[in-house]
Design an enzyme around this catalytic site. Structure first.
Site, PDB file in Angstrom:
ATOM      1  N   ASP A  61       0.753  -1.150  -0.001  1.00  0.00           N
ATOM      2  CA  ASP A  61       0.053  -0.060   0.131  1.00  0.00           C
ATOM      3  C   ASP A  61       0.800   1.427  -0.173  1.00  0.00           C
ATOM      4  O   ASP A  61       2.122   1.061   0.202  1.00  0.00           O
ATOM      5  CB  ASP A  61      -0.830  -0.052   1.181  1.00  0.00           C
ATOM      6  CG  ASP A  61      -1.687   1.099   1.211  1.00  0.00           C
ATOM      7  OD1 ASP A  61      -2.375   1.678   0.370  1.00  0.00           O
ATOM      8  OD2 ASP A  61      -1.944   1.653   2.391  1.00  0.00           O
ATOM      9  N   MET A  62       0.462   2.457  -0.228  1.00  0.00           N
ATOM     10  CA  MET A  62       1.284   3.595  -0.318  1.00  0.00           C
ATOM     11  C   MET A  62       1.333   4.465   1.039  1.00  0.00           C
ATOM     12  O   MET A  62       2.163   4.642   1.814  1.00  0.00           O
ATOM     13  CB  MET A  62       1.025   4.515  -1.387  1.00  0.00           C
ATOM     14  CG  MET A  62       1.917   5.427  -1.685  1.00  0.00           C
ATOM     15  SD  MET A  62       1.636   6.610  -3.266  1.00  0.00           S
ATOM     16  CE  MET A  62       0.161   7.533  -2.630  1.00  0.00           C
TER      17      MET A  62
ATOM     18  N   ASP B 123      -1.302  -0.607   6.414  1.00  0.00           N
ATOM     19  CA  ASP B 123      -1.535   0.117   7.688  1.00  0.00           C
ATOM     20  C   ASP B 123      -2.964   0.100   8.118  1.00  0.00           C
ATOM     21  O   ASP B 123      -3.190   0.481   9.281  1.00  0.00           O
ATOM     22  CB  ASP B 123      -0.714   1.435   7.446  1.00  0.00           C
ATOM     23  CG  ASP B 123      -1.730   2.209   6.699  1.00  0.00           C
ATOM     24  OD1 ASP B 123      -2.164   3.169   6.825  1.00  0.00           O
ATOM     25  OD2 ASP B 123      -2.001   1.889   5.214  1.00  0.00           O
TER      26      ASP B 123
END
Length: 230
Positions: A8-9, A167
């Protein structure tokens, strides 16, 4: 073949969730809404911004208006985060090591093109990723599995051979719905908030590809997603 690593970013490559929350809070204030953005993102982080904004209203908002609100939030976020952009500690060293050992590496995010560039290109991270999938590439964002399923397909890897770095609760559920295993990155949430990650890290300092393979062997099957979390 080595397993694929899919990142994920927001909140994983960079620790930007508090700034994202601040941008949402400023937008809500402008709209006369009292929703606590930080608490909202603990539940809905990972979803496209327009869907998060819609969740605050009790009535449907036309898509065109949601897009305008999302653009306003994006402008606020970029302004607030402009001078604070930096990779999570240990990230680039870990990516270098993973590439050197032949791990396929992908990015699967709910962010779109300009937002991707704002992080990836400014921090010179795009070169580490064999595949980049954003919100415009899939019909449904997280917690639906589409983002991670498409990333795996583009990498030419089966879901069971993928490790997702997430996250967010909805992102973790998206990984499990795609049949993948997950490493939780606790930049915002506590370890106890996640369902069944391989491990929980605060950053990438000390994490090695070899350690990932050891953890993968300890969890031979992807966890079943929990409906209440998704």
């Amino acid at each position: 073949m080595k397993p694929a690593l899919i990142f994920d970013m927001d909140g994983v490559l960079v620790d930007n969730t508090p700034v994202q929350a601040r941008a949402f809070q400023l937008l809500f204030r402008d709209l006369g809404l009292t929703t606590n953005a930080r608490q909202l993102l603990k539940r809905l982080n990972g979803m496209p911004a327009g869907e998060i904004i819609q969740s605050v209203f009790r009535h449907p908002i036309p898509q065109k208006q949601l897009d305008i609100y999302a653009e306003q939030r994006e402008f606020l976020y970029r302004t607030l985060y402009w001078s604070k952009r930096r990779p999570l500690p240990g990230l680039t060293a870990f990516l270098e090591a993973a590439r050197a050992e032949g791990f396929p590496i992908g990015l699967g995010t709910g962010s779109g093109g300009p937002t991707l560039s704002y992080i990836l290109d400014h921090l010179d991270l795009r070169r580490y990723f064999d595949v980049v999938i954003g919100k415009d590439d899939v019909p449904k964002g997280k917690p639906h599995p589409d983002t991670y399923s498409l990333t795996a397909a583009k990498l030419g890897v089966q879901p069971l051979d993928c490790i997702v770095f997430e996250d967010a609760l909805l992102g973790e559920q998206a990984a499990y719905r795609a049949g993948m295993r997950c490493v939780a990155v606790a930049t915002t949430l506590k370890a106890a908030n996640f369902q069944a990650p391989l491990t929980v890290i605060k950053d990438f300092v000390g994490l090695t590809p070899t350690r990932l393979l050891e953890l993968l062997a300890q969890q031979p099957k992807a966890p079943k997603p929990q409906k209440r979390r998704g």
